[in-house]
Design a protein around this motif. Structure first.
Motif, short mmCIF file in Angstrom:
data_model
loop_
_atom_site.label_atom_id
_atom_site.label_comp_id
_atom_site.label_asym_id
_atom_site.label_seq_id
_atom_site.Cartn_x
_atom_site.Cartn_y
_atom_site.Cartn_z
N ASP A 659 7.52 -34.42 -25.86
CA ASP A 659 6.95 -33.16 -25.61
C ASP A 659 6.80 -33.23 -23.80
O ASP A 659 6.74 -32.12 -23.41
N THR A 660 6.59 -34.35 -23.20
CA THR A 660 6.24 -34.57 -21.90
C THR A 660 7.27 -34.09 -21.10
O THR A 660 7.19 -33.09 -20.19
N PHE A 661 8.56 -34.41 -21.28
CA PHE A 661 9.53 -34.07 -20.68
C PHE A 661 10.21 -32.77 -20.95
O PHE A 661 10.94 -31.97 -20.01
N SER A 723 16.81 -52.94 -21.28
CA SER A 723 17.80 -52.35 -21.91
C SER A 723 17.92 -50.82 -21.78
O SER A 723 18.79 -50.02 -22.41
N LEU A 724 17.60 -50.24 -20.79
CA LEU A 724 17.38 -48.93 -20.29
C LEU A 724 16.81 -48.09 -21.42
O LEU A 724 17.35 -46.95 -21.80
N TRP A 783 17.88 -37.54 -21.07
CA TRP A 783 16.84 -37.04 -19.97
C TRP A 783 15.87 -38.05 -20.15
O TRP A 783 15.17 -38.57 -19.25
N ILE A 784 15.41 -38.67 -21.43
CA ILE A 784 14.15 -39.62 -21.68
C ILE A 784 14.49 -40.85 -20.72
O ILE A 784 13.71 -41.39 -20.15
N ALA A 789 14.28 -44.68 -16.04
CA ALA A 789 14.99 -45.65 -15.39
C ALA A 789 14.48 -45.96 -14.07
O ALA A 789 15.01 -46.87 -13.64
N ILE A 790 13.99 -44.98 -13.19
CA ILE A 790 14.08 -44.78 -12.01
C ILE A 790 12.60 -44.69 -11.75
O ILE A 790 12.08 -43.77 -12.31
#
Length: 965
Positions: A659-661, A723-724, A783-784, A789-790
């Protein structure tokens, strides 16, 4: 007068005198005396008066000959006698007598000439007769002389010869009778040899001969015996006819037909034959089912033999159901094949007879009679086709519905469908029937079975998904769903001899019917050995590679880091010059290398999991059932769509829901995808697992059709940065869904071909709104990863420490750019690590890079929007930083154009806008947040415009933000 006539008749013709003398005293006429003659003369001679006197005579005097006149008159006398009255009465009688006598005398005188003439003729005749008597006497005397002379001896010889001829004929007759007496022995021998035509021919000839000698007393008994024998032959002939129903033999049937033709009962034979076929169907199915029921019961109890066939079918156990069905169909096939061969025999026989008749035009009456019989037989056989098939359908239907098949194994149920499908094919070839009775019965069983089966499969799918670790299932690059056993039926031609789901490779041409193929032997219902036992699926690869050499070379090449530019391997990049690496690489070479990034040089084998493979196999089984039973095509396709829906919903729930993204408003989930997910959740997902069970019955039924939402296995870790954040699992899950969608796309023509026309909109909607959205799930899932990842927050902190109100133009970019690029390098490295486990397809890597770049650019804009003070030189520094970022970023990825590049550049350029341009710019660029737009107004124009103008611009920003709220 009457007395006179009768007297003359009795006495014959005599002379008048003789006639008078023969009269009796009463009847004779008395000779009148002189006195009487005088009185007669004194009487009036008037004829009229005389006639009146005669008429006055009483009728009784003319009655008959036996009338006694004296007695009559005496009885009439009165009790008191009067002489005068008596004399008067006497005188009256005398007058009457005199009148009668005169009348008689007149008549005699009148007929006298005729009498004389007739008397002369009689005399002449008497003389002729006397002469004839003399001639006959002389003839007899002469004949006696001849007899005594020579005739008696000659005639004796002739009589003896005639007697000899009669005795020869009698001897021949006796021999014939003796032969007739011995005929029954020969008839019995011929019946044992099944020479029915010969036996009937012999019997008919014997009957004909017996009728010739019926005047002999011994023949009457023989005739009745022959009639009994003929009836016995007919009974045996009927038994022989019944044998045709199960095992047709051309020679045997030819004899039977010839026998019936000799009897003149061709039509009766055909009626009997149809009755025997009907009886054969009933007896056959009953005996087959009874045998299995008694075998399963394990005892010799005879109670089953008294049951009706319908009740008997309910005693079949699940284990014996299939072999019993196969034997049942085999037995019924034999009956129908016999009927088919019977029709063939009659067709060939009719053709032969027609050829004979055309060559010989004699005996027109017999030809017409035979033609009538042939037409009757032909129509009877054609009409019997549908009757026989209807009986077969009803018997098989009763058997099918006698057992609940909902708990059968899939392969067993498919076998049942195969057998019934083949039986329906037999019916279509037999009489052109569409087998509505069988279709309806198997449709009921199929729908009932399939609902239970599908419910179980959905539960299994949920269990698989909840235990799935989303590891790659290694398959060969040449993998195709047609290689799976469940889809074999799609690539093999339909053969009439084998079930639709298990066609042999050497399929016989579809133009050959089952009856033609098995006419001389074999049975289309023989249980075929399952091809799965003979073949193995060659779809799995070793560790995901076609060979060990490919695996070794792939890792060696990737470990060499040959794809990474040299300058990105160094800890420090010369920011002053921004020089390219010493070993230059052309853009095309770099792009070609980038396209192979994260593939490990593996052959592009499909990405799928064991669960995906299981779903594909289920789809194959569903299609297999649908291909066999097209009437339930819609139900099957609907259940197939639920398999795909549940798999898609599980992947989204496990890896894409956040929900956040989703609240960022970046449109990661398209409206079509959201609509599809909502539909699946409402129609298929049971969200009230722990709800109160005391709900309404309707609600309970609705929930029965739903499946609880799956939960991700605790073995799958999505929180590790190394593991990204479960990228390998996300790739396997998402790309396996995409692969599944591609397989559904390939199957669309097959599904469309069997889908009822009225239900095709459902299929089109399923493909346009569900299957096609599978690839759209990549965006929210990856997208998650890109968001975690950054470290974008660290970059915002670094940007907040930058001084943007510098007084001179800077030539060196800020440190946050290097930090951001290092983050991307680290992302690239970890991406490479993940690709060693799972091949990352180019669309996936592009989406990941696009998401990361887009988030980075939006973070840059957010960082610029946090600036408190900024000079024109600071704005130039922002441009320098962004250009440096782009230049280095383009060497890491081949994505062109850079996502959201204009988003950053447009925002930086907005710092140079005037007051009037700013208002229109704000209205045109609604993609920026209120905070970002407000910062532009306060920081960039704050020192150049008055408070009123600033309020106006802020009001415009608020108007833009209001609909968003």
């Amino acid at each position: 007068m009457q007395k006179i006539k009768s007297l003359m008749t009795r006495q014959g013709l005599r002379s008048p005198q003789e006639s008078v003398n023969d009269l009796s005293p009463i009847e004779s006429f008395r000779i009148p005396t002189k006195e009487e003659l005088r009185e007669l003369h004194e009487e009036p001679t008037d004829p009229q008066a005389q006639q009146e006197i005669i008429n006055s005579i009483e009728d009784v005097y003319f009655s008959n000959d036996s009338f006694d006149i004296v007695k009559y008159e005496l009885e009439r006398l009165p009790p008191v006698l009067s002489l005068q009255e008596l004399e008067e009465y006497r005188d009256k009688l005398k007058q009457q007598q005199a009148a009668v006598s005169k009348k008689v005398a007149d008549l005699i005188l009148e007929k006298q000439p005729a009498y004389v003439e007739e008397l002369e003729r009689v005399t002449s005749l008497q003389t002729g007769l006397q002469l004839a008597a003399v001639i006959c006497t002389n003839g007899r005397r002469h004949l006696n002389i001849a007899k005594e002379g020579f005739t008696q001896t000659s005639l004796g010889l002739l009589a003896n010869q005639r007697k000899r001829q009669l005795l020869i004929g009698l001897l021949k007759s006796l021999r014939t009778i003796k032969t007739l007496q011995r005929t029954d022995v020969r008839l019995s021998e011929m019946l044992e040899e099944e020479d029915y035509p010969g036996a009937i021919q012999l019997c008919l000839e014997c009957q004909k001969a017996a009728s010739t000698f019926k005047h002999y007393s011994c023949i009457s008994e023989l005739n009745s015996k022959l009639q009994d024998t003929l009836e016995q032959i007919e009974e045996q002939l009927d038994v022989a006819l019944s044998k045709i129903c199960k095992n047709f033999d051309i020679n045997h049937y030819t004899k039977v037909q010839q026998a019936y033709r000799l009897l003149g009962k061709t039509q009766t034979a055909m009626d009997q034959l149809h009755m025997h076929f009907t009886q054969a169907i009933h007896n056959t199915v009953f005996q087959v089912v009874l045998g299995y029921v008694e075998l399963c019961a394990g005892n010799t109890d005879t109670k089953f033999q008294k049951l009706q066939y319908k009740d008997l079918c309910t005693h079949i156990t699940s284990d014996s159901y299939i072999p019993c069905l196969a034997d049942l169909c085999k037995a019924l096939w034999e009956v129908m094949l016999s009927y088919y061969r019977t029709m063939q025999w009659h067709e060939n026989h009719d053709q032969d007879e027609a050829a004979v008749v055309s060559s010989d035009g004699n005996n027109v009456i017999g030809t017409e009679e035979n033609s009538f019989d042939r037409n009757y037989v032909k129509k009877k056989l054609e009409h019997g086709l549908s009757r026989i098939w209807q009986d077969v359908q009803l018997k098989v239907k009763t058997y099918l519905l006698g057992t609940d098949l909902s708990n059968f194994k899939y392969d067993d149920f498919i076998f049942v469908l195969d057998v019934i499908s083949r039986l329906m094919q037999v019916g279509e070839e037999f009489c052109g029937s569409k087998s509505e009775v069988l279709q309806e019965s198997i449709r009921k069983q199929s729908v009932n079975y399939f609902k239970t089966y599908h419910r179980t499969r959905l539960e299994e799918l949920r269990m698989f998904l909840e235990n799935e670790t989303w590891e790659l299932c290694p398959v060969k690059s040449s993998f195709s769903i047609l290689q799976l056993h469940e889809f074999k039926f799609m690539e093999q031609s339909r053969s009439p001899s084998v079930s639709p789901s298990k066609q042999p490779a050497s399929a016989i041409s579809a133009t050959v019917t089952l009856f033609e193929q098995y006419c001389n032997g074999g049975n289309p219902f023989e249980i075929q050995a399952d091809s799965k036992d003979e073949e193995t699926e060659d779809v799995l690869a070793s560790n995901g590679y076609e060979s060990d050499e490919q695996e070794k070379s792939a890792y060696q090449e990737y470990d060499s880091d040959s794809d990474v530019p040299e300058e990105l391997k160094r800890d420090y990049v010369d920011e002053q010059t921004g020089d390219a690496p010493i070993k230059s690489v052309s853009r095309e070479t770099l792009r070609s290398r980038k396209r192979s990034d994260y593939n490990l040089n593996k052959v592009n084998a499909p990405i799928l999991t064991n669960t995906t493979l299981n779903v594909i196999r289920l789809v194959g089984k569903y299609m297999q059932m649908m291909n066999i039973l097209k009437p339930i095509a819609f139900d099957v396709i609907h259940f197939m769509s639920q398999l795909f829906d549940y798999y898609l919903y599980a992947v989204y729930t496990f890896f894409g829901r956040n929900d956040t993204f989703e609240s960022t408003g970046l449109g990661l989930s398209s409206s079509r995808l959201r609509t599809t997910l909502n539909r699946i959740q409402e129609s298929l997902i049971d969200l009230e697992v722990s709800a109160d069970p005391s709900g309404t019955l309707t609600a309970a039924e609705e929930r029965k059709e739903k499946v609880p939402s799956p939960h991700l296995s605790h073995l799958v870790v999505l929180t590790s940065g190394n593991s990204l954040y479960g990228l390998a699992e996300r790739v396997v899950a998402t790309e396996s869904l995409v692969f599944l969608a591609e397989q559904f796309e390939c199957l669309q023509p097959h599904l469309d071909a069997v889908m009822p026309a009225a239900k095709k909109p459902f299929l089109q909607q399923f493909y346009s709104q569900t299957v096609s959205t599978a690839s759209e799930l990549r965006k929210p899932v990856y997208w998650i990863v890109a968001a975690k990842a950054i470290d974008y927050e660290q970059m915002l902190l670094l940007m907040a420490n930058v001084k943007w109100d510098v007084k001179e133009i800077m030539s060196q970019h800020n440190v946050y750019v290097d930090a951001l690029l290092k983050e991307f390098e680290e992302f690239n490295r970890r991406l490479n690590d993940v690709s060693k486990r799972v091949r990352i397809p180019l669309p996936v890597s592009n989406i990941l890079w696009e998401h990361c770049i887009r988030l980075a650019n939006r973070t840059l804009v957010e960082g610029y929007a946090n600036v408190k003070k900024c000079s024109n030189e600071g704005r130039a520094l922002m441009q320098l930083d962004f250009q440096q970022f782009l230049m280095k970023l383009e060497k890491l990825t081949d994505i062109r154009p850079i996502p959201d590049k204009e988003f950053v550049e447009t925002y930086i350029k907005a710092y140079y806008l005037t007051e009037n341009d700013m208002e229109s710019w704000i209205k045109e660029h609604r993609e920026y947040s209120t905070k970002q737009l407000t910062n532009l107004v306060n920081i960039c124009l704050g020192t150049y415009i008055n408070k009123k103008a600033r309020q106006k611009l802020l009001a415009a920003i608020d108007d833009i933000d209001r609909p968003k709220r």
